[in-house]
Design a protein around this motif. Sequence first.
Motif, PDB file in Angstrom:
ATOM      1  N   LEU A  53     -19.403  23.447  33.215  1.00  0.00           N
ATOM      2  CA  LEU A  53     -19.780  24.081  34.475  1.00  0.00           C
ATOM      3  C   LEU A  53     -20.886  25.102  34.250  1.00  0.00           C
ATOM      4  O   LEU A  53     -20.980  25.718  33.188  1.00  0.00           O
ATOM      5  N   GLY A  54     -21.706  25.301  35.270  1.00  0.00           N
ATOM      6  CA  GLY A  54     -22.698  26.357  35.254  1.00  0.00           C
ATOM      7  C   GLY A  54     -23.954  26.009  34.491  1.00  0.00           C
ATOM      8  O   GLY A  54     -24.186  24.856  34.100  1.00  0.00           O
ATOM      9  N   SER A  55     -24.782  27.035  34.248  1.00  0.00           N
ATOM     10  CA  SER A  55     -26.068  26.843  33.591  1.00  0.00           C
ATOM     11  C   SER A  55     -26.304  27.962  32.584  1.00  0.00           C
ATOM     12  O   SER A  55     -25.644  29.004  32.616  1.00  0.00           O
ATOM     13  N   GLY A  56     -27.278  27.732  31.702  1.00  0.00           N
ATOM     14  CA  GLY A  56     -27.562  28.683  30.639  1.00  0.00           C
ATOM     15  C   GLY A  56     -26.832  28.300  29.372  1.00  0.00           C
ATOM     16  O   GLY A  56     -26.084  27.312  29.331  1.00  0.00           O
ATOM     17  N   THR A  57     -27.052  29.055  28.308  1.00  0.00           N
ATOM     18  CA  THR A  57     -26.348  28.770  27.062  1.00  0.00           C
ATOM     19  C   THR A  57     -24.853  29.019  27.239  1.00  0.00           C
ATOM     20  O   THR A  57     -24.430  29.733  28.147  1.00  0.00           O
ATOM     21  N   LEU A  58     -24.072  28.448  26.371  1.00  0.00           N
ATOM     22  CA  LEU A  58     -22.630  28.685  26.435  1.00  0.00           C
ATOM     23  C   LEU A  58     -22.315  30.163  26.296  1.00  0.00           C
ATOM     24  O   LEU A  58     -21.451  30.698  26.997  1.00  0.00           O
ATOM     25  N   ALA A  59     -23.008  30.820  25.359  1.00  0.00           N
ATOM     26  CA  ALA A  59     -22.755  32.247  25.163  1.00  0.00           C
ATOM     27  C   ALA A  59     -23.068  33.039  26.422  1.00  0.00           C
ATOM     28  O   ALA A  59     -22.312  33.941  26.812  1.00  0.00           O
ATOM     29  N   GLU A 114     -22.455  22.610  21.749  1.00  0.00           N
ATOM     30  CA  GLU A 114     -21.566  22.209  22.827  1.00  0.00           C
ATOM     31  C   GLU A 114     -20.454  21.284  22.343  1.00  0.00           C
ATOM     32  O   GLU A 114     -19.301  21.407  22.777  1.00  0.00           O
ATOM     33  N   ALA A 115     -20.768  20.367  21.429  1.00  0.00           N
ATOM     34  CA  ALA A 115     -19.746  19.441  20.947  1.00  0.00           C
ATOM     35  C   ALA A 115     -18.616  20.185  20.256  1.00  0.00           C
ATOM     36  O   ALA A 115     -17.431  19.854  20.437  1.00  0.00           O
ATOM     37  N   GLU A 116     -18.970  21.196  19.486  1.00  0.00           N
ATOM     38  CA  GLU A 116     -17.952  21.998  18.793  1.00  0.00           C
ATOM     39  C   GLU A 116     -17.109  22.771  19.798  1.00  0.00           C
ATOM     40  O   GLU A 116     -15.875  22.837  19.689  1.00  0.00           O
ATOM     41  N   PHE A 117     -17.776  23.351  20.789  1.00  0.00           N
ATOM     42  CA  PHE A 117     -17.070  24.110  21.821  1.00  0.00           C
ATOM     43  C   PHE A 117     -16.121  23.208  22.608  1.00  0.00           C
ATOM     44  O   PHE A 117     -14.968  23.575  22.887  1.00  0.00           O
ATOM     45  N   ARG A 118     -16.587  22.018  22.981  1.00  0.00           N
ATOM     46  CA  ARG A 118     -15.738  21.088  23.727  1.00  0.00           C
ATOM     47  C   ARG A 118     -14.508  20.701  22.927  1.00  0.00           C
ATOM     48  O   ARG A 118     -13.392  20.614  23.473  1.00  0.00           O
ATOM     49  N   ALA A 119     -14.699  20.477  21.615  1.00  0.00           N
ATOM     50  CA  ALA A 119     -13.572  20.088  20.776  1.00  0.00           C
ATOM     51  C   ALA A 119     -12.549  21.210  20.696  1.00  0.00           C
ATOM     52  O   ALA A 119     -11.333  20.977  20.773  1.00  0.00           O
ATOM     53  N   GLU A 120     -13.023  22.457  20.528  1.00  0.00           N
ATOM     54  CA  GLU A 120     -12.100  23.593  20.438  1.00  0.00           C
ATOM     55  C   GLU A 120     -11.313  23.781  21.730  1.00  0.00           C
ATOM     56  O   GLU A 120     -10.128  24.101  21.711  1.00  0.00           O
ATOM     57  N   ALA A 121     -11.995  23.577  22.866  1.00  0.00           N
ATOM     58  CA  ALA A 121     -11.334  23.768  24.155  1.00  0.00           C
ATOM     59  C   ALA A 121     -10.479  22.580  24.569  1.00  0.00           C
ATOM     60  O   ALA A 121      -9.669  22.689  25.492  1.00  0.00           O
TER      61      ALA A 121
END
Length: 451
Positions: free
Chosen positions: A280-286, A264-271
């Motif tokens: 938002l939402g639930s489940g894995t990012l993928a 999640e930290a990597e995804f947040r940084a990219e976005a």
Amino acid sequence: MSSNRPAIASAVEGVIVGARADLERLVRIPSIWADPAHAADTEASAAAVAALAEALNPESVRIIRADGGAPAVVARWPAPPGQPTVLLYAHHDVQPTGGDALWTSPPFEPTERNGRLYGRGAADDKAGVMTHLAVLRAYGGAPPVGVTLFVEGEEESGSPTLPALLREHHELLAADVIVIADSANPAVDVPALTTSLRGLVDVVVEVSMLENPVHSGVYGGPVGDALTALCHTLASLHDEKGEVAVAGLRRNTGTDAATLDQPEAEFRAEAGVLNGVEMLGSGTLAERIWHAPAVAVLGIDAPAVANASNVLLPRARAFVSLRVAPGEDAVAARDLLSDHLRAHVPWGAHVEVAPAFGVAEPFALDTRGAAYDAARRAFAEAYGNSTVEIGIGGSIPFIAEFARTFPGAAVLVTGVGDPASRWHGIDESLSLPMFTTAVRAEAFLLDELSR
């Protein structure tokens, strides 16, 4: 490993410098077909691609179009006896820049920084165009299988005339395997085959409450305004956890999402998500990105803050976009969204909901068969890591069109981007080492398919 691999890899190394130089030439052409001011640039881009193909001694090179659409390039190298034909797809049109002044370097002046080539189209999708051409160069214009190079010119506009092109030139474009270089890898050293894509539908919702604007002091209180009513309506699209609240929309689970997820930290940084802002939402990012619906308000017609005055607005409207999970019917999903908006307008306000633009159906590819097995072997060898299967949260509507038009062909969705490529965004870029690897992987794939 094929005994040909060392020679193929060496040939790839020999063409990369020239391929990069030609990629930079293509990036310098602002082929934004969606902007009528750049129609001539898109024509020039198609001519440039055709000239690059012509230099490789194809049987034929044609620039085709349908229904007044953008120019597409088709070049053919006939199959040796007993060999399959492979269609290599990419597109030469690009997105608008989003504001030239926001870029670190000019968007149409390719610039290298830290091993990446920056420029609009450097990754999406002129890198795909040059990957195909570099592979053909590595084979000296004599690939071991039949090759049809198909470079479209209006993908970033939703490929509106592609169905007509495929109908009118069905025999010209028919193939046993279709390789679509318009996706991405999860990392520069991890090859991927994209196996699922979300669909896309859009609507415009308009809320009306008054015949005319009226003074907010004289009438405000008992009389409401359309913009506030619209905001209430739009807020109903998500629940308190950020889950899409439109009843009836499908969410599914794919094996690709279970085997590959991003921290999640990597995804947040990219976005570029701000500190403290929740996901938002639930489940894995993928799972959330690949296999769940997503709704967003992309625009509102309302006075700008600088131009606001003390009046209650009689009407307001918004552009609402819905990403549709694989397995869902896109038109049915649009109907569910429209019904939800109508049902959640407060205070008896009048509401109209109308479809906007076209419909992009979601899609899931069957990854069984010899072509997929060949791709897994070729890509793993070229990248030095196992090939993974991924979904894409975005929509590529023409993939379903290819599958419908050529039902007997295996469709492989590959790409030359990575999470740092910022497709469609500011400072789009291409990893230059990955570009070389992608060319090598596709060259290995043609060798595999010839066997």
